[in-house]
Design an enzyme around this catalytic site. Sequence first.
Site, short mmCIF file in Angstrom:
data_model
loop_
_atom_site.label_atom_id
_atom_site.label_comp_id
_atom_site.label_asym_id
_atom_site.label_seq_id
_atom_site.Cartn_x
_atom_site.Cartn_y
_atom_site.Cartn_z
N LYS A 1 35.70 -17.40 3.41
CA LYS A 1 34.24 -17.24 3.41
C LYS A 1 33.56 -18.41 2.71
CE LYS A 1 34.11 -12.83 2.04
NZ LYS A 1 33.55 -11.59 1.45
N ARG B 1 47.36 -11.32 5.82
CA ARG B 1 46.05 -11.81 6.23
C ARG B 1 46.13 -12.38 7.63
NH1 ARG B 1 42.45 -12.96 2.11
NH2 ARG B 1 41.04 -14.25 3.30
N GLU C 1 33.09 -7.80 0.04
CA GLU C 1 32.18 -8.33 -0.97
C GLU C 1 31.01 -8.95 -0.21
OE1 GLU C 1 33.89 -11.10 -3.73
OE2 GLU C 1 31.96 -11.39 -4.73
P1 ATP Z 1 36.69 -13.58 -0.89
O1 ATP Z 1 37.43 -14.87 -0.75
O2 ATP Z 1 35.22 -13.73 -1.06
O3 ATP Z 1 37.31 -12.54 -1.78
P2 ATP Z 1 37.72 -12.05 1.28
O4 ATP Z 1 37.98 -12.78 2.55
O5 ATP Z 1 38.83 -11.49 0.49
O6 ATP Z 1 36.81 -13.01 0.51
P3 ATP Z 1 36.37 -9.54 1.10
O7 ATP Z 1 34.94 -9.30 1.38
O8 ATP Z 1 36.85 -9.35 -0.28
O9 ATP Z 1 36.68 -10.97 1.59
O10 ATP Z 1 37.27 -8.75 2.12
C1 ATP Z 1 37.10 -7.41 2.47
C2 ATP Z 1 38.39 -6.89 3.00
O11 ATP Z 1 38.80 -7.62 4.13
C3 ATP Z 1 39.49 -6.99 1.98
O12 ATP Z 1 40.19 -5.78 1.94
C4 ATP Z 1 40.34 -8.10 2.46
O13 ATP Z 1 41.67 -7.92 2.11
C5 ATP Z 1 40.13 -8.05 3.97
N1 ATP Z 1 40.30 -9.38 4.54
C6 ATP Z 1 39.63 -10.49 4.21
N2 ATP Z 1 40.08 -11.56 4.90
C7 ATP Z 1 41.07 -11.11 5.70
C8 ATP Z 1 41.95 -11.72 6.64
N3 ATP Z 1 41.89 -13.01 6.90
N4 ATP Z 1 42.84 -10.93 7.28
C9 ATP Z 1 42.89 -9.61 7.03
N5 ATP Z 1 42.11 -8.98 6.15
C10 ATP Z 1 41.20 -9.71 5.48
MG MG Z 2 38.12 -10.46 -1.61
#
Ligand code: ATP
Ligand code: MG
Length: 555
Positions: free
Chosen positions: A276, A266, A37
Amino acid sequence: MNSQNKDKKPTNFIRNIINEDLSNGKHNSIKTRFPPEPNGYLHIGHAKSICLNFGTADDYDGYCNLRFDDTNPAKEDIEYVNSIKEDIRWLGFNWNGKVKYSSSYFDIFYKCAEELISKGLAYVCFLSIDQTRDYRGTLKSPGKNSPYRDKSVKDNLILFNKMKEGKFLEGECVLRAKIDMSSSFMCMRDPTLYRIRFETHHQTNDDWCIYPMYDFAHCIGDAIEGVTHSLCTLEFQDNRRIYDWTLENLDEFNVPNRPHQYEFSRLNIEYTTMSKRKLKLLVDNNHVSGWNDPRMPTISGLRRRGYTPESIRDFSDRIGVSKVNSLTDLAILEASVRDNLNTIAPRSMAVINPVKLLIENYPNDKVESLVAPLHPQNEEMGTREIFFSRELFIDKADFIEVPPNNKYKRLAINKEVRLRNSYVIKASHFDTDKDGNVKIIYCTFDPDTLGKNPSDGRKVKGVIHYVECSTAIEAEFRIYDCLFLESNPENFEDLSSLLNPNSLQIKNGFVEFNLSNAKIETAYQFEREGYFCRDNDSENKLVFNKTVGLRDSYK
Ligand code: ATP
Ligand code: MG
């Protein structure tokens, strides 16, 4: 199948699923996607997901799409879109075809919503936020049906169209799936599919005032693109039911090889945050200099700090992929970069806390040119020119008047040490300033010790580094420590009280002459000090960021 890569990588449950899907003919090829996102910069957690999605696709000769999950315009920005593309490329991955945007499917999502309404599977609901919460029930008690749930298909189609035409206020109504208000999965209690937002979108401008929810848009986006394995993090485990429900109820997408969602853990790393939202707060409240502050766990921050794409990919291999969330030891990340830089970084000398050293028996006006290897274990990297004269800088920490014990290997009065890549010296006396700080250390050198041990057989154990004064270049050194004092700051809402006040220390010292044109973001090992790289904010002076020390300091 790219069996060479596939066999090199450790297996994981996702590879096992893929292997099975390929062998039983469910899929002939693999397609994944990375769906950020654009509401912030990517961090090392995203790097794990990138390595998993792009890396798995590569290993199976498949494709990985980059799809911006841009369904929430209020928080998104084109700056983030651009930084995300740059970070993925820098990590060494290429997406399949053009960059994709969820927003380019808005027409399709809308038609899908109409299909669900037509099937009596979605309705426009006018309950307020508070009422919706009350009607949802709790984990222990079932919810209640919304009074709008049983309106006719015809009415719902008209109402949904009015939502789209901007006839309702933000928050006045939403489109909900009609699933089960007594489901033991809270997310299945008639989840919201669409909401009203009068926001200008970075891709679709003012074309839309209704925006689909992630759970509705994501699975359809995957199906449109022919994604086979939709990999996401564990917090979406329950939501997989909405993913499946949505695709199974749409005629076009309810096919045997439709995409499936698989969840992995994660990444969380000690002493930092992977949220984020929290990282944005650090930026917005000026706790750091920006998203690419070298203390940030962002990809751009790590890059500026001196991490290489290889080291981040290697880290991702080391941590592996599992279904158990945990807190990863910071030492693992640091070991990945240290191991990589150890092989590629040319050696150099930098004095971070300088004190002057005067060699009394060295000629007054002579500056000697010496040759030093760029890498002690890799002759092919070649050599560099360094200098030696009567006046040198050494590090304050390398001199003490009286050694504390006989293990002490640095310089002391009447004790000999070798200056790295040059001669053996011996300290005789020193001057102090009025506060008692050592100002100048007076020494003698043994001219017969350049590149060899003293000929009389006496042993000199210690080696310290130095920089010759007249050719030394002034440099600023930025030494970093963890941003947070708490090992798991994710548990806290107010991060500012947990900030480490000493996460940045600035020192002014000197580097070798040949570093005057050091390249930005290129690693050097400053011997005995650690790995450093020149900062990109270093136009008028030399600024070096410390990437990591030579040894694990967290044990
Ligand atoms: P938000 O809290 O804004 O949803 P997010 O950290 O989930 O943030 P996204 O931009 O939705 O961010 O994440 C893109 C991809 O990265 C998603 O598939 C998410 O699952 C993966 N991702 C995000 N944070 C992690 C993490 N800490 N470890 C592994 N994968 C992650
Ligand atoms: Mg997300």
